[in-house]
Design an enzyme around this catalytic site. Structure first.
Site, PDB file in Angstrom:
ATOM      1  N   ARG A  48       0.778  -1.296   0.195  1.00 26.08           N
ATOM      2  CA  ARG A  48      -0.064  -0.055   0.166  1.00 26.08           C
ATOM      3  C   ARG A  48       0.984   1.171  -0.041  1.00 26.08           C
ATOM      4  NH1 ARG A  48      -1.528   1.389   5.577  1.00 26.08           N
ATOM      5  NH2 ARG A  48      -0.591  -0.041   7.078  1.00 26.08           N
ATOM      6  N   CYS A  51     -27.154  -2.937  -1.082  1.00 31.36           N
ATOM      7  CA  CYS A  51     -28.062  -3.562  -0.255  1.00 31.36           C
ATOM      8  C   CYS A  51     -27.654  -3.938   0.879  1.00 31.36           C
ATOM      9  CB  CYS A  51     -28.900  -4.644  -1.133  1.00 31.36           C
ATOM     10  SG  CYS A  51     -30.507  -5.109  -0.265  1.00 31.36           S
ATOM     11  N   TYR A  95      -5.942  -1.808  -2.462  1.00 30.68           N
ATOM     12  CA  TYR A  95      -7.031  -2.667  -2.225  1.00 30.68           C
ATOM     13  C   TYR A  95      -8.335  -2.140  -2.557  1.00 30.68           C
ATOM     14  CZ  TYR A  95      -3.107  -4.851   0.441  1.00 30.68           C
ATOM     15  OH  TYR A  95      -1.797  -5.268   0.796  1.00 30.68           O
TER      16      TYR A  95
END
Length: 430
Positions: free
Chosen positions: A277, A349, A385
């Site tokens: 990262r 949802c 990510y």
């Protein structure tokens, strides 16, 4: 944006032009930031015998891989397909040197086949992998990923060292593992440990120094070791004002480690690190459009909230929903305007489809300029990510990826269609 991130290279009108061309949401990569991070790591490892790898699980797009290869960064892959993607990006196969390292706790899918066919160095994290290699006829070198009994990630879901971590070979079992390796005819050419960042930068530096002593003690057990890998974990400051890693101090630790290993082994030992990262986190932003605002009212269940409804969801950037990670949010074109506490939420949802969360995974309203329907919002630091952990939840296609550099903007991955999503569906008798 976080204080160490260069000022945006786009104008609101330029960003709107991109959005009109590719639709929202989309991921926008900035080549200048990614190249700057690569330069910082190569400067830190600019000594004979120090080598950086890129943990490509963080961001495996071909443009990122090309940038790594062009600057001499090697690869840490965690699946057979990641190995194949690295090969397609031009990284060489073979173990002389092992430019691509395969690190895992389980051989899945095509991993064993790829390791054998391409002569990739396997870095083993579970004892059963030794037998799997032997049964497959592999008799080459291996790496050992060790769990030294200490270390952890920046959140509990990223625990990479200590008794609660699933990763690596427990350090007290090393004698038995050594015997099993000898029986299988496998030599150890690399020792590895990844202990994570920890919540504080000072802890990362302390644990790196602890790892030096840990490896010095175990080097005599493996006279054929050529390299020791300190894993990744170099932190990125996601929150504005967060402390930044001192790469000069890290470089000093790695140079000290190299000297200590050489004295312990009586020969040169390559020292490796494998950030993920750090290279790419601030190199991409998720650009999403506001579709409306709505409010709830305070009642006996809790305080009311004002929701900004956007078209990006946790299928595009799962980190906030998964473990409450912070991502700086910018309402494009409204910097400096009056702010109010807002919850930025997506269309999925699930109630957890919220980008403004805290570490306890509860709503964490963020002071932001009040947007209007049609405004663009940038969710920053999405390069690590973001795409690699995205999904087709709700049968939504993965978003387009746009690569921006000095020469312009380029579509490097188009939006998935329904045909892309269902391409593997079948009904075949077994």
């Amino acid at each position: 944006m976080p204080s160490d991130t260069p000022a945006p290279s786009w104008s609101p009108s330029g960003l709107e032009s991109l959005a009109q061309k590719v639709g929202t949401p989309f991921l926008m990569y900035r080549a200048d930031i990614i190249r700057a991070k690569i330069a910082a790591i190569t400067a830190m490892t600019d000594s004979p015998g120090l080598q950086a790898r890129f943990a490509m699980k963080a961001c495996s797009g071909h443009q990122v891989l090309y940038a790594m290869r062009q600057n001499g960064i090697w690869i840490d892959a965690v699946s057979g397909n990641e190995v194949l993607r690295a090969l397609r990006a031009g990284f060489p196969s073979g173990q002389n040197p092992p430019t691509i390292l395969y690190t895992s706790d389980v051989f899945r899918d095509n991993a064993l086949e790829v390791i054998r066919a391409e002569n990739i160095l396997p870095n083993l994290g579970t004892p059963s992998m030794i037998g799997a290699l032997a049964r497959a006829g592999y008799r080459g070198a291996v790496g050992l990923r060790l769990n030294p009994g200490f270390g952890h990630g920046h959140v509990k879901e990223c625990d990479t060292g200590g008794p609660s971590s699933k990763h690596g070979l427990w350090y007290e079992d090393i004698e038995a593992i050594k015997h099993e390796l000898e029986t299988a005819g496998l030599k150890v050419s690399l020792l590895h440990a990844h202990i994570g960042t920890g919540p504080e930068i000072a802890e990362f530096q302390t644990n790196m120094r602890r790892l030096v002593d840990f490896f010095v003690e175990r080097l005599p057990l493996f006279p054929q070791v050529e390299a020791i890998n300190f894993g990744g974990g170099i932190p990125h400051p996601y929150k504005p004002g967060a402390a930044r890693i001192d790469l000069d101090a890290c470089g000093a630790v790695f140079r000290h480690a190299q000297q200590a290993f050489q004295e312990a082994a009586g020969r040169a030992i390559r020292v490796e690190i494998e950030p993920g990262r750090f290279f790419v986190a601030d190199g991409a932003s998720l650009i999403t459009r506001v579709h409306g605002l709505k409010s709830t009212r305070t009642n006996e269940k809790g305080p009311g909230q004002k929701f900004v409804m956007v078209d990006a969801g946790f299928c595009d950037l799962v980190r906030p929903a998964m473990y409450g990670s912070y991502h700086h949010i910018e309402v494009i074109g409204k910097t400096g305007q009056p702010e109010e506490d807002l919850v930025v939420a997506g269309p999925m949802c699930e109630s957890g489809d919220v980008f403004t969360r805290d570490a306890d995974e509860v709503l964490d309203p963020r002071p932001l300029p009040t947007p209007e329907a049609g405004d663009l919002i940038a969710i920053h630091d999405a390069g690590a990510y973001g795409e690699t952990m995205s999904s087709n939840y709700n049968s939504l296609g993965r978003v387009p990826q746009v690569w921006c550099d000095d020469n312009g903007a380029y579509l490097v991955s188009r939006r998935q269609t329904l045909d892309d999503i269902i391409r593997t569906e079948c009904f075949e008798e077994l």
